[in-house]
Design a protein around this motif. Structure first.
Motif, mmCIF file in Angstrom:
data_model
loop_
_atom_site.group_PDB
_atom_site.id
_atom_site.type_symbol
_atom_site.label_atom_id
_atom_site.label_comp_id
_atom_site.label_asym_id
_atom_site.label_seq_id
_atom_site.Cartn_x
_atom_site.Cartn_y
_atom_site.Cartn_z
ATOM 1 N N VAL A 1 1.976 1.968 -3.449
ATOM 2 C CA VAL A 1 0.912 2.615 -4.220
ATOM 3 C C VAL A 1 0.911 4.122 -3.947
ATOM 4 O O VAL A 1 0.745 4.931 -4.851
ATOM 5 N N ARG A 2 1.151 4.453 -2.675
ATOM 6 C CA ARG A 2 1.190 5.876 -2.324
ATOM 7 C C ARG A 2 2.319 6.607 -3.051
ATOM 8 O O ARG A 2 2.242 7.796 -3.273
ATOM 9 N N ARG B 1 3.313 6.556 -6.006
ATOM 10 C CA ARG B 1 3.060 6.977 -7.382
ATOM 11 C C ARG B 1 3.061 8.499 -7.504
ATOM 12 O O ARG B 1 3.639 9.062 -8.419
ATOM 13 N N ASN C 1 0.820 -1.214 0.000
ATOM 14 C CA ASN C 1 0.000 0.000 0.000
ATOM 15 C C ASN C 1 0.852 1.262 0.000
ATOM 16 O O ASN C 1 0.452 2.290 -0.537
#
Lengths: 267, 492
Positions: free
Chosen positions: B352-353, B355, B349
């Motif tokens: 994902v942050r 990006r 997760n």
């Protein structure tokens, strides 16, 4: 115990009937009744007493709270939503081994994520996200909220707005509308810093207003420091971070004295 | 994590096998340790207990079933409850083995001693527990640890604290190995409460960490943070426990987006951890690398090239590269390539942050290289895969400007981004502030080093003696003065 269980089911049936009729005030009164009745079951969290009807009771209670959450969305009551969701949450986390998963689980979890996003509680948003399994993250309802958060962080606001058309569940619309307002405020904040000025036409488009009238109202209400003249919106910029002209002498003296004191201790 | 228990320094485990060749050296060591514990109890010296534990850790690899069995037979009064329970964990055939090994030990047993010190009893439990874990008999270890904890609850002795803290750790560890951590959460909370009431700070420290670990194992960050913020804090007693605490704290902070604090805790944990705790340091470095990336910093190449960590950190190294260049495509491919590793590390997760940081870095590079660039080109350079790249680029740039990532303005009418001249950083107070924080850090380090110095236990006695002498001397002087005064009187 059996008696109360059937009582609860009866009241819940009446609640569901009122719910489909969209009779929200009846729903609310019935719901508070139901919640009081649920306190009579020892098999529910936090006690989890084992009893032959435990599975039935747990499923029923979960169903009631799921309806409660959806109801709070319908009545547009965010506080009630938070309350009901927190009551519901143990049924998703702690009773996983006891009762079969609910079909409503992911839509409601996604809804909660969306609420946290709308209320700009990003830290809690991520805490909730950590609790989800990889399978859950693939679910369209959850994915929707996660992608929204990403676009929101990046600043791709029009992606956020276009997501409104593709809501995975009808209950999401309420929060998406709220989100649109948050997004507008964000855009206004960014524009203020990024542009020197914008023509009224462009400002209208960027801030998503349908008429100049709306735009002007918004400016006078939310940003009285903006100036509209010659068909343009001028953003007053109080540019900070100007090179400091004066030396912060008092602070420097304090620091230097501090060093001297410390050094004296060492030597 | 278990690697962290390997001791920081080889303590002076004097090899005394030369003097007594008949019993195996390990057994002698074990006896020495139990003697050490007894001495520790009598003198109420915590340090001796810590040293005893440390000895066990160094011995750990050499211990065999026969050793433990022989030691237990010698230590525990035969027929007692403990003995019968602990000896169950050893298969019968080992007994013969043992008798061949050390025939003298059985004859040495002291039959007169029917009760043994609780400390020694708990130590016996601990020894068996460690042995079982090392033998990978995890279910037996679980049973043994539960029995030990219930026995431990019957005592309230401060001299037990050190041993108890170790026992808590292995208790939790054995449950973790059998993947049933959730079962002991209630017990741990109760133990933590008891430890708090008894002012057993070492126990509190250990249990708090175990609880945090327990919560984080199930990703319950919310509960972990609530417990952590409400638990009493005090100066750390054990370096290892403090490292762990910092690591957990860093993880919680990372999830809650407090990256600056998270970075501080994680880096401190990585630095404080003993060099032999390689697994722990790798974990710290992984998290620290991500947090720094999320903060918009680029970790130095050396972080990833540390001895023995190169392989484990390589996914993170490639990730860093992608972020540094600001290439979304590369970032995506790295994230896909190592998605299994990242999921196992539970950092998925966070990746994902990241990006949005990749986009930021790309944008910053563009802003530095061009003084004026059209938004169409920005979108193309950032490789934003979207239906409306220009509108996206515009709002992304606008947000970056507001967040202070780049210093530029957008000309909407012409559709381009204008970068501003970068100001001279030395015209601001920034260098002064940076300088100040570094000095403060150095001074603080010095002060802490002074505070951490340990003095020999009896050093103050000498001083007291001299104080007594001084009193004597003063008395003599006073008497002398009196005499003189009297003499003076006489003269008149």
């Amino acid at each position: 115990m059996e008696g109360t269980l059937s009582d609860v089911s009866q009241v819940f049936d009446r609640f569901k009937a009122a719910f489909t009729r969209n009779d929200l005030s009846t729903c609310t009164t019935l719901l508070s009744q139901l919640k009081v009745m649920l306190t009579g079951f020892p098999s529910l969290p936090p006690l989890y007493c084992e009893s032959p009807t435990a599975i039935h009771e747990l499923t029923l209670a979960r169903d009631i709270f799921e309806h409660a959450v959806v109801l709070s969305v319908k009545t547009e009551d965010q506080d009630a939503f938070e309350r009901d969701f927190l009551q519901l949450k143990p049924y998703y986390t702690d009773t996983r081994d006891l009762i079969p998963p609910s079909a409503q689980e992911y839509p409601i979890l996604g809804l909660n994520l969306l609420r946290l996003l709308v209320q700009n509680r990003i830290a809690e948003f991520h805490t909730e996200l950590e609790l989800l399994s990889p399978e859950a993250l693939e679910n369209p309802c959850i994915k929707h909220a996660v992608e929204l958060e990403q676009s929101f962080m990046e600043g791709a606001y029009n992606r956020v707005l276009s997501a409104r058309q593709a809501v995975p569940h009808e209950t999401y619309v309420y929060f998406m509308d709220l989100l649109a307002k948050t997004v507008r405020d964000e855009i206004a904040g960014c524009s203020e810093k990024a542009y020197d000025y914008l023509s009224l036409q462009d400002a209208k488009q960027i801030l998503m207003f349908s008429s100049n009238q709306d735009l002007e109202e918004y400016v006078t209400e939310e940003h009285p420091e903006w100036e509209i003249r010659n068909g343009c919106v001028y953003f007053q910029k109080a540019k900070e971070s100007a090179p400091s002209k004066e030396i912060p002498s008092l602070q420097l003296i304090n620091q230097t004295l501090g060093y001297a004191r410390e050094l004296e201790r060492i030597v | 994590m278990a690697t962290q228990d390997v001791e920081m320094k080889d303590s002076a485990a004097a090899p005394s096998n030369s003097s007594a060749p008949s019993p195996p050296p390990v057994l002698t060591h074990l006896k020495n340790v139990s003697a050490l514990i007894e001495k520790g109890v009598v003198t109420k010296e915590v340090r001796l207990m810590i040293r005893a534990i440390r000895h066990i850790m160094t011995l750990r690899r050499k211990i065999k079933a026969s050793h433990v069995l022989a030691f237990l037979k010698q230590l525990l009064p035969p027929g007692s409850e403990v003995a019968s329970r602990l000896l169950l964990y050893f298969p019968k055939e080992d007994e013969k083995d043992m008798e061949v090994d050390s025939p003298s030990s059985t004859s040495q047993t002291v039959p007169s001693k029917h009760t043994i010190l609780p400390e020694l009893e708990i130590f016996a439990y601990l020894l068996v527990l460690i042995f079982l874990i090392d033998q990978k008999q995890y279910n037996e270890a679980k049973n043994c640890s539960s029995a030990a904890i219930s026995r431990l609850k019957q005592f309230n002795r401060r001299t037990l604290d050190v041993l108890a803290a170790r026992l808590y750790f292995y208790y939790s560890y054995s449950y973790e190995l059998t993947d049933s951590l959730v079962e002991i959460r209630g017990t741990l909370l109760a133990l933590h409460r008891t430890a708090t009431l008894r002012h057993d700070e070492l126990g509190q420290e250990t249990l708090l960490n175990l609880l945090l670990r327990n919560y984080l194992h199930y990703n319950l960050y919310d509960q972990a943070e609530k417990l952590r913020s409400k638990a009493p804090r005090f100066e750390a007693h054990s370096n290892q426990q403090f490292c762990r605490y910092l690591y957990y704290l860093g993880r919680i902070r990372t999830i809650q987006l407090e990256y600056t604090d998270a970075k501080e805790s994680l880096l401190q944990a990585a630095r404080k951890a003993p060099a032999s705790a390689r697994g722990f340091r790798i974990q710290c470095n992984k998290w620290a690398a991500i947090v720094r990336l999320l903060l918009g910093e680029i970790p130095e190449r050396t972080t990833f090239m540390q001895n023995g960590m190169k392989k484990a950190l390589s996914p993170y190294f490639e990730l860093t590269n992608a972020v540094r260049i600001g290439d979304l495509d590369l970032f995506r491919s790295v994230a896909d390539k190592y998605s299994k590793t990242f999921s196992a590390d539970r950092t998925h997760n966070l990746i994902v942050r990241l990006r949005h940081n990749v986009i930021r870095t790309g944008l910053r590079n563009i802003s530095i290289s061009y003084s004026r660039i059209s938004l169409v080109d920005v979108a193309a350079k950032l490789r934003l895969n979207s239906a409306t790249p220009v509108a996206d680029a515009q709002s992304i740039v606008a947000k970056a400007i507001r967040d202070g990532a780049i210093d530029a303005t957008i000309d909407h009418a012409n559709g381009w981004m204008l970068s501003k001249e970068t100001g001279d950083v030395y015209s601001t107070n920034e260098p002064q502030l940076a300088f100040n924080s570094r000095i403060a850090f150095c001074l603080n380090m010095h002060n802490e080093a002074v505070r951490a110095l340990r003095f020999p236990p009896n050093a103050h006695k000498k001083e007291r003696e001299s104080a007594e002498k001084r009193r004597e001397r003063q008395q003599q002087e006073q008497e002398l003065a009196k005499h003189i005064a009297e003499e003076d009187d006489d003269e008149f």
